[in-house]
Design a protein around this motif. Sequence first.
Motif, PDB file in Angstrom:
ATOM      1  N   THR A  52     -64.362 -76.674  64.620  1.00  0.00           N
ATOM      2  CA  THR A  52     -63.947 -78.005  65.076  1.00  0.00           C
ATOM      3  C   THR A  52     -65.116 -78.658  65.809  1.00  0.00           C
ATOM      4  N   GLY A  53     -64.955 -79.950  66.084  1.00  0.00           N
ATOM      5  CA  GLY A  53     -65.882 -80.658  66.956  1.00  0.00           C
ATOM      6  C   GLY A  53     -67.310 -80.681  66.470  1.00  0.00           C
ATOM      7  N   VAL A  54     -68.235 -80.589  67.422  1.00  0.00           N
ATOM      8  CA  VAL A  54     -69.656 -80.707  67.124  1.00  0.00           C
ATOM      9  C   VAL A  54     -70.141 -79.557  66.238  1.00  0.00           C
ATOM     10  N   THR A  55     -69.534 -78.381  66.366  1.00  0.00           N
ATOM     11  CA  THR A  55     -69.960 -77.245  65.542  1.00  0.00           C
ATOM     12  C   THR A  55     -69.639 -77.489  64.075  1.00  0.00           C
ATOM     13  N   ARG A  56     -68.472 -78.052  63.793  1.00  0.00           N
ATOM     14  CA  ARG A  56     -68.124 -78.334  62.405  1.00  0.00           C
ATOM     15  C   ARG A  56     -69.111 -79.330  61.790  1.00  0.00           C
ATOM     16  N   GLU A  57     -69.447 -80.361  62.563  1.00  0.00           N
ATOM     17  CA  GLU A  57     -70.376 -81.364  62.056  1.00  0.00           C
ATOM     18  C   GLU A  57     -71.756 -80.751  61.794  1.00  0.00           C
ATOM     19  N   ARG A  58     -72.240 -79.985  62.772  1.00  0.00           N
ATOM     20  CA  ARG A  58     -73.583 -79.413  62.620  1.00  0.00           C
ATOM     21  C   ARG A  58     -73.618 -78.331  61.545  1.00  0.00           C
ATOM     22  N   GLN A 206     -61.324 -72.834  72.306  1.00  0.00           N
ATOM     23  CA  GLN A 206     -62.402 -73.811  72.131  1.00  0.00           C
ATOM     24  C   GLN A 206     -63.727 -73.124  71.816  1.00  0.00           C
ATOM     25  N   SER A 209     -63.696 -71.900  68.126  1.00  0.00           N
ATOM     26  CA  SER A 209     -63.736 -72.933  67.092  1.00  0.00           C
ATOM     27  C   SER A 209     -64.914 -73.892  67.226  1.00  0.00           C
ATOM     28  N   ASP A 210     -65.440 -74.041  68.447  1.00  0.00           N
ATOM     29  CA  ASP A 210     -66.535 -75.006  68.656  1.00  0.00           C
ATOM     30  C   ASP A 210     -67.568 -74.430  69.620  1.00  0.00           C
ATOM     31  N   ALA A 213     -70.244 -76.535  71.576  1.00  0.00           N
ATOM     32  CA  ALA A 213     -69.832 -77.335  72.735  1.00  0.00           C
ATOM     33  C   ALA A 213     -70.114 -76.600  74.040  1.00  0.00           C
TER      34      ALA A 213
END
Length: 437
Positions: A52-58, A206, A209-210, A213
């Motif tokens: 999720t979050g920034v990790t998914r994008e990166r 959190q 999943s991320d 962050a």
Amino acid sequence: MGVTGSTGPVLDRDEVDRALARLGAEHEAIETSLLALQDHAGRRLLEGAELTGVTRERWAATDAAITLLWTYFDAYAGALRTAREIRTRRRWSSHEDLVELSDLLTGESVTLAAAPELPGGRAKLSERYSLSTLVDRMNDLYAHSLDMVVAADAVWSALPARIDLLAAELQRTRQLAHSVGVRPGEHPAGDDLERITRTLTRLREQVVSDPLAFWKPAEGSSAPGGGRPDTTVYDREARALEDVRREIDAVLEVRKDAEARILKLRDLLSRADRTLAEARSARVEVLAKIAATEVPVVSGPPTVLQEQLSTAAEYRRHARWHRLSPLLESLERKAEDELLRAREQLTAVTAPLAVRAELRGRLDAYKAKVARHGLAEDPELVEKYEKARRMLWSAPCDLRVAEQAVLRYQHAAAELFGAAARTAGRAGPEDRGGPGA
């Protein structure tokens, strides 16, 4: 991928061999790095995790970069393989071979499908690269990909395990808290334990999943993986749990020595009551023996503290340690203050008696001094002494008048002492029984 010709300086056989050796070494180094990245535990976790979050994008960008890395590497390896085949056709390469090798090794000889352009940009069907440009591209993509993988792996390696250990400690603390009556809604520490539990559960979800962050890159560092996991939330909850544990330890300590502390409190309050009773008796004596004096009123025993002490004993009988702990701490402070207050009242009430005792002592001390000077029979001193004595040893005693009487006796005695000294000073040697007598 295609290989095309280009114009440029033609390398000789030695230069070609050196270039092939260098490119071969780079090929081995890049292949080793790519295989290590492919086999990296962090990359495998990222590939299988629900991010999720920034990790998914990166990770989406990094996964695409790794795919592009292999495309570049395959093109690089193909070009290098073609160059080696040309070089091994014959022992002494012809001029045509050297031209072809020079173009392949130094020119923009590798054609690849172009990477997608940004929105609004001009689309390209293909791009041409030299082998050195491909190496630079691969190094750059590798560094960025490795940075992301190492950062995620570092967070996953550090935080979940620490959170699990803290959660286990939290569970033990909750069980211990329950055994001494520290429960949510009944004690602040119980509420804190519930909040810490919710925070740790949410934090672990959190982090899993991320992870990015919770990553703090190192300032001024460009090395892949430069930085450290951000443990701010974890550290805060660990400190909060330690505070709760200390409070529960205090409650356990109360359970261990509650009886002795309650007995000590009973003794303190009993001493305070006896002191106040003594002060009340002393006040009656002062009012009877000392005239024209304001004597403070003595307060009664502290019934509120006695009631609270009974409540503390009740808490102890019913094992309500979490309520007993703060009550005992409060009672101990108040009992000490009450005993001090009782002593201060006794001192204030008996102050006139202390003044009278001081005047009596001063009067008797001067009488003894008068006797040493041989003036005990002096009529004036005898009269002043008796007058002061009657005032100090009769009731009620007016301290102000008695003090004036003592001062008059002192002054009279001092004048006689001075007169005797002056007379002795005027007397000659014969009068003083000196050597000339």
